[in-house]
Design an enzyme around this catalytic site. Structure first.
Site, mmCIF file in Angstrom:
data_model
loop_
_atom_site.group_PDB
_atom_site.id
_atom_site.type_symbol
_atom_site.label_atom_id
_atom_site.label_comp_id
_atom_site.label_asym_id
_atom_site.label_seq_id
_atom_site.Cartn_x
_atom_site.Cartn_y
_atom_site.Cartn_z
ATOM 1 N N ARG A 171 0.823 -1.219 0.000
ATOM 2 C CA ARG A 171 0.000 0.000 0.000
ATOM 3 C C ARG A 171 0.857 1.269 0.000
ATOM 4 O O ARG A 171 0.599 2.189 -0.789
ATOM 5 C CB ARG A 171 -0.960 -0.008 1.188
ATOM 6 C CG ARG A 171 -2.085 -1.012 1.082
ATOM 7 C CD ARG A 171 -2.917 -1.015 2.351
ATOM 8 N NE ARG A 171 -2.115 -1.323 3.512
ATOM 9 C CZ ARG A 171 -2.476 -1.105 4.768
ATOM 10 N NH1 ARG A 171 -3.651 -0.543 5.032
ATOM 11 N NH2 ARG A 171 -1.694 -1.438 5.772
ATOM 12 N N ASN A 179 -6.187 -2.362 2.225
ATOM 13 C CA ASN A 179 -6.222 -3.810 2.402
ATOM 14 C C ASN A 179 -7.673 -4.254 2.498
ATOM 15 O O ASN A 179 -8.526 -3.509 3.001
ATOM 16 C CB ASN A 179 -5.498 -4.229 3.682
ATOM 17 C CG ASN A 179 -3.993 -4.225 3.530
ATOM 18 O OD1 ASN A 179 -3.466 -4.222 2.425
ATOM 19 N ND2 ASN A 179 -3.289 -4.218 4.654
#
Length: 767
Positions: free
Chosen positions: A18, A36
């Protein structure tokens, strides 16, 4: 303006993915979000001009973080929503697609450099980690991989750590869930044997000093407790063996780094890369003649199991010891799983160790060290656990249903399967222990829950052996959830798993060589050649095997000389002849030989076409006093002995047909060895027997698969990793234009059994 909604699966949580997306998008000038999601996948929304989106998609694959693995990218074009800037959103609980639960990674070089830098605020900090390394699975309660879902949740980040966490330019620590420092992270404590705290300035340095003085210390590590001691002191190692009730099973040796380990074993550059990989497994390598390691660490063996310090804690401990390497063995009592919590350590290890070095971070999932060796020049897994589990293995076929498999009873792993993926649990161990059985059930439940396996649409797969604990556990689990059970024959699971792991399709011949597996004819199998279709599991034909050994008792596996008595008795030898061959002098041993002869005479035995028992029997011919104190000991000893000799092909075998199955009669090999003892070096005999057995297995395959449309041969089972057996097999099959293929991603032994069970259960036709 265009917009894309992207879902990325693979190993993309817990690897800095990320933050990588965040930096990449800002660099290109796009907008949107990344988060996520509950199936361990990552969801990305990006919007911007077409050129920027193409640049983003290309960089997604080419510039990803080092530990990340992308399996699949699914994207849909959407209408732009007018995002202003880019955000890492709070993780979602729902599952869009399944993705990998991240395994644990060895400390990276950057974190280690920080630990060794006196000017760094993490200098000598034993729990340093970043987005590219450190604990993952061992501290995860659930997916997605966020700090609040791990045992790091109780450690509140200090201002400095929070600044790093929020800084998009900090490549290794931006949104790295496991980061900490000496101000806010886990703490170490030193305890004595009674688990009374010892007040010292630095528990880690004090533990190293105590080890150097000859004390034995339990060390709470990443996936469980280790037991650490000097590896150079015979008295210390002997004391550890006596306390652990482990008379001969080898201990692993952990070294500071590969420059230390190369003083102990011979290694090449490829070995170095394996040892220094993010998985940092134990690797079996040939001992150096001038190694300072005590002969009691791996008595009578040619190879040492070595690995590097894969956490800062282990590294700091070792750097403060005199030798820079130590015995580092599993923290358990014999037959039990490795301890992962303080209560287990206090109650079970206090009779083994003198001190405890303990940290206060909970170990959620016990993860033993993985183990590799080389066979035929290839690296082969013996134990697949830390660094590998629970990442999935992609397979070249799509399963028709979801599967839960319970494996076997030795070196157990469970498994789940869905779509074109198989996930094996971490190494569980032998299921004789009640605690190991509980561990298996817990591990399977964890996989079912976190990989989103739908039990109502699943089947349970178990081994055919009627007395296996794993079978009972699987049947009870199926009854509890009201789902069907599928039985899969042990050796078929082995060879099918090897074939699918190697990406094979069409007709395949599989050689399964191991100790014990329940056969379709209610005898014990262990040296079988099966022909099957890799793409259509369910139908296989047993075309060849080896002659039988009579098993008169479970004691036969513990005292291999009993196998000699029973085999030669069945071949018509009288007791006096066998006593002379084996060299029996002890009256108690003579009495045991009489008992075995009597049982054979009465027909009170089980027939076993077992490679493992045959190897054990030959080991007893060369060393009549040998006994098995751990799984595979006689076979391991025989292979080690073989390293001192040069193999040659022994003659005297014959082939015969038995109820449609071609069998290898190895009686001539056995009598050759009996006749040559004393005149030929034992190492030559050991190497020649193992090589010849492999060669004649090749003869069996060559003589039975013609006309079967077979283009590939796989070999699996615990004995498949034997260097000399594999060499003989390969040299014979080469004459036929064939090559024996070992599995690459799973252990050939029973640790890989659940993989083949999952594939079989997911593809066979249910009645």
């Amino acid at each position: 303006m265009r917009a894309l909604r992207i879902v990325v699966t693979g190993l993309v949580q817990g690897v800095g993915f990320r933050p990588f997306i965040d930096r990449l998008v800002r660099q290109i000038g796009l907008n949107g979000f990344v988060r996520n999601v509950g199936g361990s996948e990552v969801e990305i929304w990006v919007e911007g001009d077409e050129e920027g989106l193409y640049e983003f998609l290309a960089a997604l694959f080419n510039e990803k973080p080092p530990p990340a693995l992308i399996d699949e990218v699914v994207f849909e074009e959407e209408s732009p929503l007018g995002y202003n800037g880019f955000t890492i959103l709070k993780s979602g609980e729902s599952r869009i697609l399944r993705s990998n639960i991240p395994p644990d990674f060895a400390v990276c070089k950057h974190c280690l450099e920080e630990v060794l830098d006196p000017s760094n605020r993490r200098y000598m900090y034993p729990f340093n980690s970043c987005a590219w390394c450190g604990p993952r699975f061992s501290m995860m309660y659930r997916s997605p991989y966020d700090r609040e879902n791990t045992s790091m949740a109780k450690y509140v980040l200090c201002e400095d750590c929070m600044r790093e966490y929020r800084d998009p330019s900090n490549v290794r620590r931006h949104h790295a869930q496991g980061i900490s420092c000496p101000r806010d992270g886990p703490r170490l404590t030193l305890y004595d044997r009674g688990f009374t705290r010892i007040d010292v300035g630095d528990p880690l340095v004090e533990a190293a000093r105590l080890i150097d003085e000859g004390y034995i210390v339990a060390v709470k590590g990443l996936g469980g407790y280790h037991i650490a001691s000097l590896a150079t002191d015979d008295d210390v190692v002997q004391r550890l063996r006596e306390r652990k009730r482990r008379p001969r099973k080898p201990f692993a040796v952990m070294g500071l780094d590969t420059s230390i380990l190369e003083l102990l074993v011979y290694m090449d550059e490829a070995d170095r890369e394996v040892l220094e990989s993010p998985q940092a497994p134990i690797l079996l390598l040939p001992k150096r003649e001038d190694s300072p390691v005590s002969r009691l660490v791996s008595p009578g063996l040619s190879h040492e199991g070595v690995f590097i310090a894969y956490t800062p804690l282990h590294f700091i401990l070792l750097m403060h010891t005199r030798d820079k390497f130590l015995v580092m063995t599993s923290g358990n009592v014999s037959g039990e799983p490795m301890c992962r919590d303080d209560e287990c350590a206090r109650s079970k290890l206090s009779q083994i160790v003198d001190f405890f070095l303990v940290h206060d971070r909970d170990i959620v999932n016990r993860v033993d060290d993985s183990v590799l060796r080389k066979t035929g020049g290839e690296y082969v897994l013996l134990r697949r656990s830390r660094g590998f589990a629970p990442a999935w293995i992609k397979i070249p076929v799509r399963l028709e249903r979801e599967v839960v498999a319970f494996g076997g009873d030795l070196n157990n792993t469970g498994g789940v399967g869905f779509e074109d993926k198989v996930v094996l649990t971490q190494y569980i161990g032998d299921l004789e222990s009640y605690n190991a059985q509980v561990e298996l059930l817990n591990a399977i439940e964890y996989m079912v829950r976190n990989y989103g396996v739908s039990l109502r649409d699943s089947v349970i797969v178990v081994d055919k052996h009627p007395l296996y604990h794993s079978r009972r556990l699987g049947v009870e689990y199926a009854e509890r959830h009201g789902i069907p059970v599928v039985e899969v024959q042990h050796h078929y699971a082995h060879v099918l798993g090897a074939a699918i792991d190697r990406g094979l399709s069409g007709r395949v011949a599989g050689l399964a060589v191991d100790g014990v597996g329940w056969g379709d004819d209610s005898t014990v199998w262990g040296g079988e050649i099966l022909v099957f279709d890799a793409g259509k599991p369910g139908a296989y034909r047993r075309v060849a095997s080896i002659d039988h050994i009579p098993l008169t008792s479970d004691k036969d596996t513990l005292k291999p000389a009993r196998l000699v008595y029973g085999y030669l008795a069945r071949k018509g030898w009288n007791l006096d002849e066998v006593v002379k061959v084996v060299g029996v002098r002890d009256p108690r041993v003579l009495s045991e030989a009489r008992v075995v002869f009597r049982m054979v005479d009465l027909g009170r035995y089980t027939l076993a076409s077992s490679t493992g028992r045959l190897i054990d029997m030959v080991a007893a011919l060369l060393n009549p006093s040998i006994e098995r104190s751990f799984e595979g000991e006689p076979a391991i000893w025989l292979e080690s002995l073989a390293h001192s000799g040069t193999p040659r092909l022994l003659e005297g075998v014959r082939f015969f047909i038995d109820d449609g199955v071609m069998r290898l009669d190895y009686y001539g090999l056995v009598t050759n060895i009996i006749e040559m003892r004393g005149a030929v070096e034992p190492g030559v005999l050991a190497a020649s027997f193992l090589y010849s057995l492999g060669y004649y297995y090749g003869e069996l395959i060559a003589g039975t698969v013609k006309g079967e449309g077979v283009s590939s041969v796989v070999v699996s089972g615990g004995a498949a990793v034997n260097e000399y057996l594999y060499k003989g097999l390969k040299e014979r099959l080469t004459l036929e234009g064939l090559e024996p293929l070992l599995p690459r991603n799973i252990p050939p032994g029973d640790g890989g059994l659940s993989f083949g069970q999952v594939v079989a259960g997911g593809l066979i036709r249910l009645t």
